[in-house]
Write a protein that holds these residues in place. Structure first.
Motif, PDB file in Angstrom:
ATOM      1  N   ARG A   1     -97.912  -7.534  17.852  1.00 31.10           N
ATOM      2  CA  ARG A   1     -98.335  -7.630  16.448  1.00 31.10           C
ATOM      3  C   ARG A   1     -98.068  -6.359  15.650  1.00 31.10           C
ATOM      4  O   ARG A   1     -98.808  -6.009  14.734  1.00 31.10           O
ATOM      5  CB  ARG A   1     -99.809  -8.018  16.357  1.00 31.10           C
ATOM      6  N   LYS A   2     -97.027  -5.655  16.000  1.00 36.44           N
ATOM      7  CA  LYS A   2     -96.652  -4.468  15.232  1.00 36.44           C
ATOM      8  C   LYS A   2     -96.142  -4.892  13.861  1.00 36.44           C
ATOM      9  O   LYS A   2     -95.479  -5.909  13.708  1.00 36.44           O
ATOM     10  CB  LYS A   2     -95.575  -3.676  15.964  1.00 36.44           C
ATOM     11  N   SER A   3     -96.446  -4.058  12.883  1.00 36.42           N
ATOM     12  CA  SER A   3     -95.976  -4.326  11.528  1.00 36.42           C
ATOM     13  C   SER A   3     -94.713  -3.564  11.205  1.00 36.42           C
ATOM     14  O   SER A   3     -94.089  -3.784  10.167  1.00 36.42           O
ATOM     15  CB  SER A   3     -97.060  -3.960  10.509  1.00 36.42           C
ATOM     16  N   ASP A   4     -94.300  -2.639  12.115  1.00 36.80           N
ATOM     17  CA  ASP A   4     -93.085  -1.878  11.879  1.00 36.80           C
ATOM     18  C   ASP A   4     -92.664  -1.168  13.161  1.00 36.80           C
ATOM     19  O   ASP A   4     -93.404  -1.169  14.160  1.00 36.80           O
ATOM     20  CB  ASP A   4     -93.286  -0.844  10.771  1.00 36.80           C
ATOM     21  N   PHE A   5     -91.491  -0.538  13.120  1.00 31.55           N
ATOM     22  CA  PHE A   5     -91.039   0.277  14.239  1.00 31.55           C
ATOM     23  C   PHE A   5     -91.810   1.591  14.232  1.00 31.55           C
ATOM     24  O   PHE A   5     -92.552   1.887  13.286  1.00 31.55           O
ATOM     25  CB  PHE A   5     -89.530   0.510  14.142  1.00 31.55           C
ATOM     26  N   SER A   6     -91.632   2.408  15.273  1.00 30.26           N
ATOM     27  CA  SER A   6     -92.478   3.596  15.447  1.00 30.26           C
ATOM     28  C   SER A   6     -91.826   4.878  14.938  1.00 30.26           C
ATOM     29  O   SER A   6     -92.257   5.976  15.297  1.00 30.26           O
ATOM     30  CB  SER A   6     -92.834   3.761  16.925  1.00 30.26           C
ATOM     31  N   ILE A  14     -79.508  -9.362  10.567  1.00 31.77           N
ATOM     32  CA  ILE A  14     -80.472  -9.506  11.652  1.00 31.77           C
ATOM     33  C   ILE A  14     -81.857  -9.757  11.056  1.00 31.77           C
ATOM     34  O   ILE A  14     -82.344  -8.979  10.245  1.00 31.77           O
ATOM     35  CB  ILE A  14     -80.496  -8.249  12.549  1.00 31.77           C
ATOM     36  N   LYS A  15     -82.461 -10.838  11.472  1.00 29.68           N
ATOM     37  CA  LYS A  15     -83.799 -11.198  10.979  1.00 29.68           C
ATOM     38  C   LYS A  15     -84.868 -10.469  11.781  1.00 29.68           C
ATOM     39  O   LYS A  15     -84.699 -10.226  12.978  1.00 29.68           O
ATOM     40  CB  LYS A  15     -83.987 -12.717  11.060  1.00 29.68           C
ATOM     41  N   VAL A  16     -85.979 -10.139  11.149  1.00 28.80           N
ATOM     42  CA  VAL A  16     -87.082  -9.435  11.810  1.00 28.80           C
ATOM     43  C   VAL A  16     -88.381 -10.192  11.562  1.00 28.80           C
ATOM     44  O   VAL A  16     -88.712 -10.524  10.417  1.00 28.80           O
ATOM     45  CB  VAL A  16     -87.224  -7.988  11.286  1.00 28.80           C
ATOM     46  N   VAL A  17     -89.101 -10.471  12.665  1.00 26.11           N
ATOM     47  CA  VAL A  17     -90.413 -11.104  12.586  1.00 26.11           C
ATOM     48  C   VAL A  17     -91.454 -10.064  12.967  1.00 26.11           C
ATOM     49  O   VAL A  17     -91.373  -9.448  14.036  1.00 26.11           O
ATOM     50  CB  VAL A  17     -90.511 -12.325  13.530  1.00 26.11           C
ATOM     51  N   LYS A  18     -92.463  -9.852  12.104  1.00 24.39           N
ATOM     52  CA  LYS A  18     -93.480  -8.833  12.340  1.00 24.39           C
ATOM     53  C   LYS A  18     -94.839  -9.464  12.609  1.00 24.39           C
ATOM     54  O   LYS A  18     -95.038 -10.645  12.396  1.00 24.39           O
ATOM     55  CB  LYS A  18     -93.567  -7.895  11.131  1.00 24.39           C
ATOM     56  N   ASP A  19     -95.749  -8.639  13.117  1.00 21.84           N
ATOM     57  CA  ASP A  19     -97.149  -9.029  13.322  1.00 21.84           C
ATOM     58  C   ASP A  19     -97.277 -10.263  14.215  1.00 21.84           C
ATOM     59  O   ASP A  19     -98.049 -11.182  13.925  1.00 21.84           O
ATOM     60  CB  ASP A  19     -97.824  -9.307  11.971  1.00 21.84           C
ATOM     61  N   ALA A  20     -96.516 -10.293  15.304  1.00 21.73           N
ATOM     62  CA  ALA A  20     -96.528 -11.466  16.184  1.00 21.73           C
ATOM     63  C   ALA A  20     -96.708 -11.062  17.642  1.00 21.73           C
ATOM     64  O   ALA A  20     -96.364  -9.951  18.048  1.00 21.73           O
ATOM     65  CB  ALA A  20     -95.236 -12.261  16.022  1.00 21.73           C
ATOM     66  N   THR A  21     -97.260 -11.970  18.426  1.00 26.88           N
ATOM     67  CA  THR A  21     -97.407 -11.807  19.867  1.00 26.88           C
ATOM     68  C   THR A  21     -96.754 -13.001  20.563  1.00 26.88           C
ATOM     69  O   THR A  21     -96.969 -14.144  20.163  1.00 26.88           O
ATOM     70  CB  THR A  21     -98.887 -11.726  20.278  1.00 26.88           C
ATOM     71  N   LEU A  22     -95.965 -12.718  21.588  1.00 25.16           N
ATOM     72  CA  LEU A  22     -95.313 -13.781  22.346  1.00 25.16           C
ATOM     73  C   LEU A  22     -96.330 -14.442  23.277  1.00 25.16           C
ATOM     74  O   LEU A  22     -96.908 -13.802  24.146  1.00 25.16           O
ATOM     75  CB  LEU A  22     -94.150 -13.203  23.156  1.00 25.16           C
ATOM     76  N   GLN A  23     -96.542 -15.728  23.102  1.00 22.15           N
ATOM     77  CA  GLN A  23     -97.504 -16.475  23.902  1.00 22.15           C
ATOM     78  C   GLN A  23     -96.858 -17.213  25.072  1.00 22.15           C
ATOM     79  O   GLN A  23     -97.397 -17.269  26.166  1.00 22.15           O
ATOM     80  CB  GLN A  23     -98.224 -17.508  23.013  1.00 22.15           C
ATOM     81  N   LYS A  24     -95.680 -17.757  24.816  1.00 24.75           N
ATOM     82  CA  LYS A  24     -95.044 -18.592  25.837  1.00 24.75           C
ATOM     83  C   LYS A  24     -93.563 -18.714  25.533  1.00 24.75           C
ATOM     84  O   LYS A  24     -93.141 -18.634  24.379  1.00 24.75           O
ATOM     85  CB  LYS A  24     -95.708 -19.976  25.859  1.00 24.75           C
ATOM     86  N   ALA A  25     -92.763 -18.920  26.566  1.00 28.68           N
ATOM     87  CA  ALA A  25     -91.334 -19.188  26.408  1.00 28.68           C
ATOM     88  C   ALA A  25     -90.946 -20.320  27.343  1.00 28.68           C
ATOM     89  O   ALA A  25     -91.330 -20.333  28.513  1.00 28.68           O
ATOM     90  CB  ALA A  25     -90.513 -17.935  26.704  1.00 28.68           C
ATOM     91  N   MET A  26     -90.200 -21.259  26.815  1.00 26.54           N
ATOM     92  CA  MET A  26     -89.780 -22.421  27.602  1.00 26.54           C
ATOM     93  C   MET A  26     -88.263 -22.561  27.531  1.00 26.54           C
ATOM     94  O   MET A  26     -87.654 -22.308  26.486  1.00 26.54           O
ATOM     95  CB  MET A  26     -90.429 -23.703  27.067  1.00 26.54           C
ATOM     96  N   VAL A  27     -87.667 -22.943  28.669  1.00 22.76           N
ATOM     97  CA  VAL A  27     -86.227 -23.184  28.729  1.00 22.76           C
ATOM     98  C   VAL A  27     -86.002 -24.668  28.994  1.00 22.76           C
ATOM     99  O   VAL A  27     -86.545 -25.226  29.946  1.00 22.76           O
ATOM    100  CB  VAL A  27     -85.560 -22.352  29.841  1.00 22.76           C
ATOM    101  N   GLU A  28     -85.215 -25.287  28.138  1.00 17.85           N
ATOM    102  CA  GLU A  28     -84.906 -26.709  28.302  1.00 17.85           C
ATOM    103  C   GLU A  28     -83.525 -26.986  27.722  1.00 17.85           C
ATOM    104  O   GLU A  28     -83.232 -26.575  26.596  1.00 17.85           O
ATOM    105  CB  GLU A  28     -85.959 -27.576  27.604  1.00 17.85           C
TER     106      GLU A  28
END
Length: 479
Positions: A210-215, A233-247
């Motif tokens: 959930r960082k709002s910017d680089f350090s 390049i797109k940037v998504v901020k303030d997020a936490t990875l909960q799960k990843a699925m491969v299909e």
């Protein structure tokens, strides 16, 4: 240990043959100590085989691609440019093999024994090494722990090396991703994003935790946002990875922000987080080596642990997981063992990022200097007005300096742009010598060169920069 087991004796046992480990071993050998390196996999460690070197090969290729695509400005017409990942992989492997052979040769020339296997402490002066059915015991006067680190992976995420990668394993990917998702905010995440964008991937960076910017310093963060947007390049901020699925050879990731749940889809995912120290198999509890609250080995300025004859260096200790830190600590430990006065001061560690353009920083950011109680002055000089940058059509970025207002001592140097990686050493040396602004403005700077941007950044503090249209303030003229 089996009774009657043959014990081999060495002055120094180094556990781990990465940059810190082999530098420590060679320095100890130079100082007359008998040395053995115990390496679990390959000499050179992660840095050489899946970290610093291979990632910079990719970054170098990306920079060359970018330059070729803009070569028409110099009258160089190339036609359509194609990228061959297999060809780059061949070059990468050749570089690794050559450097690996070089490290092995250095160890031989310095009469350093190299033993392969997993090491663990038996008691305060003995280490066991296992490799399959083979078992050896080494008695030492001093030991140096240099076992490095492993990638940290969020719970429930499986890095299969096919669709989901770590920041290390992605350097061995066999295809250019169609759509690459990069979860992380460290230098590896940035280099991966910029490199694969040049190779042809659609890239999205998701800042971790959930960082709002680089350090970086705030000025670099602002410019970085612009540069990433410029590269698409797109940037998504303030997020936490909960799960990843491969299909069906696709990756879907599920993110949680403060306001909502998001899901993104891509062809591949790269997870690049702060690594965790490799300590679990060492048996440190047997000899009473103390750890910090964060789980790193606690050391002093000579890299000595709570045990007088045991030292620790690199990623197993607190601080940035950088090879430059491990190398300095390795030499410090070896020289301390040999009775010399040595110290590893990590306050001015330079940090570089091989993005397009590159980033290099050392010392305090503006915010850090203020939080530490300094009254500061800061200025930055844009490369857009530097002649040498203009020659190379490398106008993005700037050189920024942070000074203590009370005594004009340099506190921080932050560079984003052409020549940053080479130029940062001048700032680091200046800060190590407690340089004032006058120490930086007095010498001659070659012309034309990017070095002049550092000069004018310092001159701008007192309104003396020639190539700034609007000086910070006019200098008072004495009659």
């Amino acid at each position: 240990m089996v009774v009657g087991e043959l014990v081999q004796e060495y002055d120094v046992v180094v556990i781990g043959g990465g940059p810190g480990g082999y530098h420590a071993a060679i320095r100890a050998a130079q100082l007359g100590r008998s040395v053995v390196i115990i390496e679990k996999e390959k000499l050179g460690g992660v840095c050489l085989h899946s970290g610093c070197i291979p990632s910079k090969v990719l970054a170098a290729a990306a920079a060359k691609l970018h330059a070729i695509r803009n070569s028409s400005l110099f009258g160089i017409l190339t036609g359509e440019v194609e990228f061959d990942l297999a060809g780059l992989t061949g070059h990468k492997n050749k570089v690794i093999e050559q450097l690996h052979a070089g490290v092995a040769a250095l160890c031989r020339e310095n009469r350093i024994e190299v033993v392969y296997g997993s090491a663990y402490f038996l008691q305060e002066d003995r280490i066991a090494v296992e490799s399959g059915d083979h078992y050896q015991v080494f008695q030492y006067k001093n030991a140096i722990i240099a076992t490095g680190s492993s990638p940290a992976i969020p719970e429930g995420i499986i890095c299969d090396g096919e669709q989901i990668f770590t920041g290390r394993s992605i350097t061995s990917i066999q295809v250019v991703p169609e759509k690459l998702l990069v979860y992380g905010s460290n230098y590896i995440a940035l280099e991966t994003a910029l490199s694969f964008k040049q190779f042809g991937a659609d890239v999205t960076i998701i800042l971790d935790g959930r960082k709002s910017d680089f350090s970086f310093d705030a000025s670099i963060n602002r410019e970085l946002e612009r540069i990433l947007k410029k590269h698409g390049i797109k940037v998504v901020k303030d997020a936490t990875l909960q799960k990843a699925m491969v299909e069906n050879e696709k990756v879907e990731i599920f993110l949680q922000t403060e306001k909502e749940a998001l899901n993104l889809q891509g062809s591949h995912l790269c997870v690049s987080l702060a690594p965790k120290p490799n300590l679990e198999e060492l048996g440190l509890d047997r000899i009473g080596v103390e750890l910090t609250e964060e789980g790193y080995i606690n050391i002093d300025e000579q890299c000595r642990t709570s045990k007088q004859n045991v030292f620790a260096i690199g990623d197993v200790t607190s601080g940035p997981p950088l090879a430059v830190k491990a190398i300095k600590q390795g030499k410090t430990a070896a020289e301390t063992i040999a009775g010399q006065t040595a110290e590893a001061d990590l306050n001015l560690l330079p940090m570089i990022v091989h993005t397009i353009p590159p980033i290099a920083t050392a010392g305090l950011t503006e915010a850090e200097a203020i939080s530490e109680g300094y009254e500061i002055e800061a200025s930055q000089f844009p490369l857009a007005t530097n002649g040498y940058a203009a020659i190379h059509n490398q106008r993005d970025g700037f050189v920024k300096v942070v000074l203590d207002k009370k005594n004009d001592i340099l506190l921080g140097v932050h560079i984003f742009g052409f020549g940053a990686v080479e130029l940062i050493s001048a700032g680091t040396i200046a800060m190590e010598m407690a340089a004032r602004d006058e120490d930086l403005t007095f010498p001659h700077y070659p012309h034309p060169s990017v070095n002049e941007a550092l000069l004018e950044a310092v001159e701008a503090i007192k309104g003396r920069a020639i190539h700034l249209a609007f000086p910070k303030r006019k200098e008072k003229v004495k009659s």
